[in-house]
Scaffold this active site. Structure first.
Site, PDB file in Angstrom:
ATOM      1  NE  ARG A 111      -2.411   0.678   3.752  1.00  0.00           N
ATOM      2  CZ  ARG A 111      -3.248   0.409   4.758  1.00  0.00           C
ATOM      3  NH1 ARG A 111      -4.553   0.376   4.551  1.00  0.00           N
ATOM      4  NH2 ARG A 111      -2.778   0.173   5.964  1.00  0.00           N
ATOM      5  NE  ARG A 145      -1.363   2.947   8.201  1.00  0.00           N
ATOM      6  CZ  ARG A 145      -2.515   2.384   8.578  1.00  0.00           C
ATOM      7  NH1 ARG A 145      -3.626   2.657   7.922  1.00  0.00           N
ATOM      8  NH2 ARG A 145      -2.577   1.577   9.603  1.00  0.00           N
ATOM      9  NE  ARG A 148      -0.845  -2.548  11.205  1.00  0.00           N
ATOM     10  CZ  ARG A 148      -1.134  -2.052  10.003  1.00  0.00           C
ATOM     11  NH1 ARG A 148      -0.181  -1.853   9.112  1.00  0.00           N
ATOM     12  NH2 ARG A 148      -2.372  -1.735   9.712  1.00  0.00           N
TER      13      ARG A 148
HETATM   14  P1  AMP Z   1      -5.679   0.811  12.045  1.00  0.00           P
HETATM   15  O1  AMP Z   1      -5.624   2.006  11.154  1.00  0.00           O
HETATM   16  O2  AMP Z   1      -7.065   0.466  12.505  1.00  0.00           O
HETATM   17  O3  AMP Z   1      -4.946  -0.382  11.481  1.00  0.00           O
HETATM   18  O4  AMP Z   1      -4.898   1.224  13.387  1.00  0.00           O
HETATM   19  C1  AMP Z   1      -3.546   1.625  13.351  1.00  0.00           C
HETATM   20  C2  AMP Z   1      -2.912   1.445  14.729  1.00  0.00           C
HETATM   21  O5  AMP Z   1      -3.598   2.249  15.701  1.00  0.00           O
HETATM   22  C3  AMP Z   1      -2.966   0.034  15.316  1.00  0.00           C
HETATM   23  O6  AMP Z   1      -1.930  -0.791  14.820  1.00  0.00           O
HETATM   24  C4  AMP Z   1      -2.823   0.322  16.804  1.00  0.00           C
HETATM   25  O7  AMP Z   1      -1.487   0.657  17.130  1.00  0.00           O
HETATM   26  C5  AMP Z   1      -3.647   1.594  16.961  1.00  0.00           C
HETATM   27  N1  AMP Z   1      -5.065   1.293  17.266  1.00  0.00           N
HETATM   28  C6  AMP Z   1      -6.158   1.586  16.495  1.00  0.00           C
HETATM   29  N2  AMP Z   1      -7.293   1.162  17.080  1.00  0.00           N
HETATM   30  C7  AMP Z   1      -6.919   0.588  18.247  1.00  0.00           C
HETATM   31  C8  AMP Z   1      -7.619  -0.061  19.298  1.00  0.00           C
HETATM   32  N3  AMP Z   1      -8.954  -0.212  19.279  1.00  0.00           N
HETATM   33  N4  AMP Z   1      -6.913  -0.535  20.356  1.00  0.00           N
HETATM   34  C9  AMP Z   1      -5.575  -0.397  20.420  1.00  0.00           C
HETATM   35  N5  AMP Z   1      -4.841   0.186  19.462  1.00  0.00           N
HETATM   36  C10 AMP Z   1      -5.500   0.681  18.377  1.00  0.00           C
END
Ligand code: AMP
Length: 223
Positions: free
Chosen positions: A126, A159, A170
């Site tokens: 991406r 990113r 992740r």
């Molecule tokens: P995402 O864009 O949803 O993949 O989120 C990016 C990053 O934000 C994740 O890898 C976590 O580090 C953090 N993050 C987002 N949502 C959460 C959540 N509900 N709980 C804990 N960390 C979160």
């Protein structure tokens, strides 16, 4: 909070963000992406951003307590008929917390499933345009000229958490901490899953059918 809540579940790279945006548009609901809220805080270097920047860059989860505050604040500001949660809950503790905040209101949960090999390609490939934000993928939808946006000519960026080693972390965190959340919702009535490996439009068609079908629709509050 008296509106309807749809929770989109699924691993990083499953397309939750893309589908959530479309669904929010079609249903006229709010789209709450915890990842977007956190990235914005990091960009603006706020108090929250300072706390979470390193955690996110390493592909780890932000502590539950902090996330609960973030979500509670965001939900309390919503004026819409419904909310689509994208990226929350990611732990069973967060799911418990959401139940507490919503009282006895049921949640409609939809799990978007994609195999790990495809997720790795979607995430590590991406790129986004630093000018207009257009999204590319070096494997599936590359730009005409490497690293340059077809639309506006600006450089493409990755990113920080889409780098190979962070993506693997992740996905590991997802298996250990977030997969149990699927079992949590499977025990409830309004749970469905769909195959997220297909074209965006086909996935959206299924998603829309699910959230407008009876079991899921009954999760909405009745006036
Ligand atoms: P995402 O864009 O949803 O993949 O989120 C990016 C990053 O934000 C994740 O890898 C976590 O580090 C953090 N993050 C987002 N949502 C959460 C959540 N509900 N709980 C804990 N960390 C979160």
């Amino acid at each position: 909070m008296s509106c309807r809540v749809i929770v989109l579940l699924g691993p990083p790279g499953a397309g939750k963000g893309t589908q959530a945006k479309r669904l929010a548009n079609k249903l006229d609901y709010a789209h709450v992406s915890t990842g977007d809220i956190l990235r914005d805080a990091v960009r603006r270097d706020t108090e929250l951003g300072k706390k979470v920047g390193q955690i996110m860059a390493a592909g780890e989860l932000v502590p539950d307590q902090l996330m609960s505050q973030v979500v509670q604040e965001s939900l309390s500001r919503q004026q819409s008929r419904g909310v689509i949660l994208d990226g929350f809950p990611r732990t069973v503790n967060q799911a418990d917390y959401l139940d507490q905040v919503l009282g006895n209101k049921k949640i409609c949960a939809v799990n978007i499933e994609v195999e790990e090999e495809q997720l790795v390609k979607r995430l590590t490939g991406r790129r986004s345009c630093s000018g207009c934000g257009r999204i590319y993928n070096v494997f599936f939808s590359p730009p005409g000229r490497e690293g340059i946006c077809d639309q506006c000519g600006s450089p493409l960026i990755q990113r920080p958490d889409d780098r190979d080693e962070v993506v693997r972390e992740r996905l590991r965190v997802y298996r250990n901490q977030t997969e149990p959340v699927i079992r949590y919702y499977q025990q409830q009535e309004a749970y469905s899953s769909l195959d997220g490996s297909r074209e965006i439009d086909s996935v959206f068609g299924d998603l829309y059918r699910i959230v407008t079908n009876q079991a899921c629709d009954q999760a909405s509050p009745h006036p």
